[in-house]
Design a protein around this motif. Structure first.
Motif, mmCIF file in Angstrom:
data_model
loop_
_atom_site.group_PDB
_atom_site.id
_atom_site.type_symbol
_atom_site.label_atom_id
_atom_site.label_comp_id
_atom_site.label_asym_id
_atom_site.label_seq_id
_atom_site.Cartn_x
_atom_site.Cartn_y
_atom_site.Cartn_z
ATOM 1 N N ALA A 156 7.924 6.449 -5.150
ATOM 2 C CA ALA A 156 9.398 6.828 -4.860
ATOM 3 C C ALA A 156 10.066 6.312 -3.541
ATOM 4 O O ALA A 156 11.217 6.415 -3.670
ATOM 5 N N LEU A 157 9.163 5.661 -2.865
ATOM 6 C CA LEU A 157 9.810 4.981 -1.787
ATOM 7 C C LEU A 157 10.928 4.040 -1.885
ATOM 8 O O LEU A 157 11.972 3.709 -1.262
ATOM 9 N N ALA A 158 10.730 3.355 -3.471
ATOM 10 C CA ALA A 158 11.715 2.309 -3.769
ATOM 11 C C ALA A 158 13.128 2.926 -3.878
ATOM 12 O O ALA A 158 14.016 2.120 -3.844
ATOM 13 N N THR A 159 12.944 4.258 -4.248
ATOM 14 C CA THR A 159 14.649 4.940 -4.494
ATOM 15 C C THR A 159 14.941 5.522 -3.095
ATOM 16 O O THR A 159 16.024 5.833 -2.808
ATOM 17 N N LEU A 160 13.852 5.917 -2.211
ATOM 18 C CA LEU A 160 14.348 6.681 -1.164
ATOM 19 C C LEU A 160 14.582 5.791 0.268
ATOM 20 O O LEU A 160 14.991 6.399 1.207
ATOM 21 N N LEU A 187 0.942 -1.183 -0.032
ATOM 22 C CA LEU A 187 -0.109 -0.246 0.031
ATOM 23 C C LEU A 187 0.966 1.307 -0.004
ATOM 24 O O LEU A 187 0.620 2.297 -0.904
ATOM 25 N N ALA A 188 2.036 1.302 0.666
ATOM 26 C CA ALA A 188 2.726 2.257 0.824
ATOM 27 C C ALA A 188 3.422 2.785 -0.434
ATOM 28 O O ALA A 188 3.485 3.690 -0.952
ATOM 29 N N VAL A 189 4.013 1.586 -0.954
ATOM 30 C CA VAL A 189 5.012 1.985 -2.266
ATOM 31 C C VAL A 189 4.114 2.048 -3.300
ATOM 32 O O VAL A 189 4.523 2.611 -4.494
ATOM 33 N N ASN A 191 8.435 -6.058 -6.946
ATOM 34 C CA ASN A 191 8.521 -5.396 -8.466
ATOM 35 C C ASN A 191 8.561 -3.735 -8.277
ATOM 36 O O ASN A 191 8.045 -3.176 -9.265
ATOM 37 N N ALA A 192 8.889 -3.431 -7.306
ATOM 38 C CA ALA A 192 8.571 -1.925 -6.949
ATOM 39 C C ALA A 192 9.826 -1.217 -7.245
ATOM 40 O O ALA A 192 9.718 0.225 -7.338
ATOM 41 N N GLY A 193 10.738 -1.791 -7.546
ATOM 42 C CA GLY A 193 12.073 -1.162 -8.156
ATOM 43 C C GLY A 193 13.305 -0.897 -7.194
ATOM 44 O O GLY A 193 14.382 -0.376 -7.509
ATOM 45 N N TRP A 194 13.001 -1.657 -5.944
ATOM 46 C CA TRP A 194 14.128 -1.533 -5.124
ATOM 47 C C TRP A 194 14.729 -3.143 -5.167
ATOM 48 O O TRP A 194 14.042 -4.035 -5.800
#
Ligand code: BDR
Ligand code: CA
Length: 347
Positions: A161-165, A154-156, A201-204
């Motif tokens: 942008a959480l994935a890069t932060l 839910l957060a991502v 699959n969020a990017g992190w």
């Protein structure tokens, strides 16, 4: 005084200052407490190299309400009302919740009755608190989800942008060697496969602490006795939880209690307790027998096919970027020593 001596002196002064400035790792524990969740929290609370920025609660081992109550009781016992504890999702994204009192006791805490909480729940919705804290401390927060991945998904999804932060994300979940809920699926992933597929699959790059290493990291009666020898109330509580877990494990033919969630916390603290391999992991959301399986591609490619007359043929290999550091081996002794000695404290 020689120049060499002066140089050595100033270098050692610099290293003393640097050592004093090592900041504890900021973590957010997303948890479904849960006996082994409780032990993961105990480890974090006794780790000076960790600062728990928040605890967010997800339904899994117990309902959302019971989980929040358990988390509040534990931070109250620890006298740590300064740690925000926030409730989150009430159910998985796409299916009914499956609770696990059979493994965790009727209250989720191995039937250990803690006093009513004096700490109060934070008013934030868990996923929103995660977003707020990651944005407040960019590149500093390590997320440690040890329950179903509903809150993190839910957060991502709300804030990609959480994935890069985030600094890192270390999950307890999944397996590349069979499941514990079904032949294919590990419980945290099985309890919300759609959420898990979003998270992978969020990017992190997810560090996946799965059954493959958790099943090799067993708490035994001896560890429980060791914990119980400490007068600290939190060590006593940990020993009671450990005792319940070891005896439940024995009932089902296990030699000890698998330290799933504490090991994930241990990896967040000391990545050297495990060996990892970069892989591409996807979560099966459809399969009749495999829903919730973490399907790990070890080769880094899929074959690509083209139609040739009445059939397909392979025309090339399609590269797949890795999205996970999968834990493939563990040093159980190194982890268990850290776990017991930190909670027990100095004699
Ligand atoms: C995971 O499932 C839960 O029962 C435990 O707390 C752990 O997070 C192990 O499969
Ligand atoms: Ca858990």
């Amino acid at each position: 005084m020689s120049l060499r001596f002066l140089l050595a002196l100033s270098l050692s002064a610099v290293s003393v200052v640097c050592a004093a400035q090592v900041m504890p790792k900021r973590i957010i524990l997303d948890t479904d407490p849960g006996t082994d969740d409780a032990l993961a929290l105990m480890l974090a609370l006794h780790s000076p190299d960790v600062k728990i920025e928040a605890i967010t609660v997800v339904p899994g081992n117990v309902t959302a309400e019971q989980g929040l109550e358990n988390a509040l009781r534990m931070v109250s016992l620890a006298n740590r009302c300064d740690i925000p504890v926030a409730g989150g999702a009430k159910h998985p994204l796409n299916q009914k919740l499956i609770t696990a009192e059979m493994w965790h006791g009727r209250n989720g805490l191995g039937n250990v009755e803690l006093p009513s909480p004096k700490c109060k729940a934070d008013a934030h919705f868990g996923p929103d608190l995660i977003i707020e804290l990651v944005r407040k401390y960019p590149h500093e927060i390590t997320l440690v989800p040890v329950g179903p991945l509903t809150n993190i998904a839910l957060a991502v999804s709300k804030d990609p942008a959480l994935a890069t932060l985030v600094k890192d994300i270390v999950i307890m979940g999944g397996s590349i060697s069979g499941g514990n809920s079904t032949g294919a699926a590990e419980a945290n992933i099985f309890n919300d496969p759609e959420a898990a597929q979003i998270v992978f699959n969020a990017g992190w790059t997810v560090t996946m602490v799965g059954l493959d290493v958790g099943n090799k990291t067993l708490l035994t009666d001896e560890h429980v006795r060791d914990l119980a020898s400490s007068p600290r109330p939190l060590a006593q509580f940990s020993a009671q939880i450990g005792k319940f877990m070891v005896s439940t494990g024995k009932k089902y033919g296990m030699e000890g209690a698998a330290m799933y969630d504490p090991l994930a916390m241990g990896v967040a603290i000391d990545p050297g307790v495990v060996t990892t391999r970069l892989m591409r992991v996807d979560v099966e959301t459809q399969g009749q027998f495999t829903r919730g399986e973490t399907v790990a591609n070890r080769e880094g490619y899929n074959e690509h096919y083209v139609l040739e007359g009445d059939h397909y043929t392979i025309d090339r290999l399609e590269k797949l970027p890795a999205n996970a550091r999968v834990c493939v081996d563990v040093k159980p002794q190194r982890f268990l020593d850290m776990f017991v000695s930190r909670i027990k404290g100095k004699p």
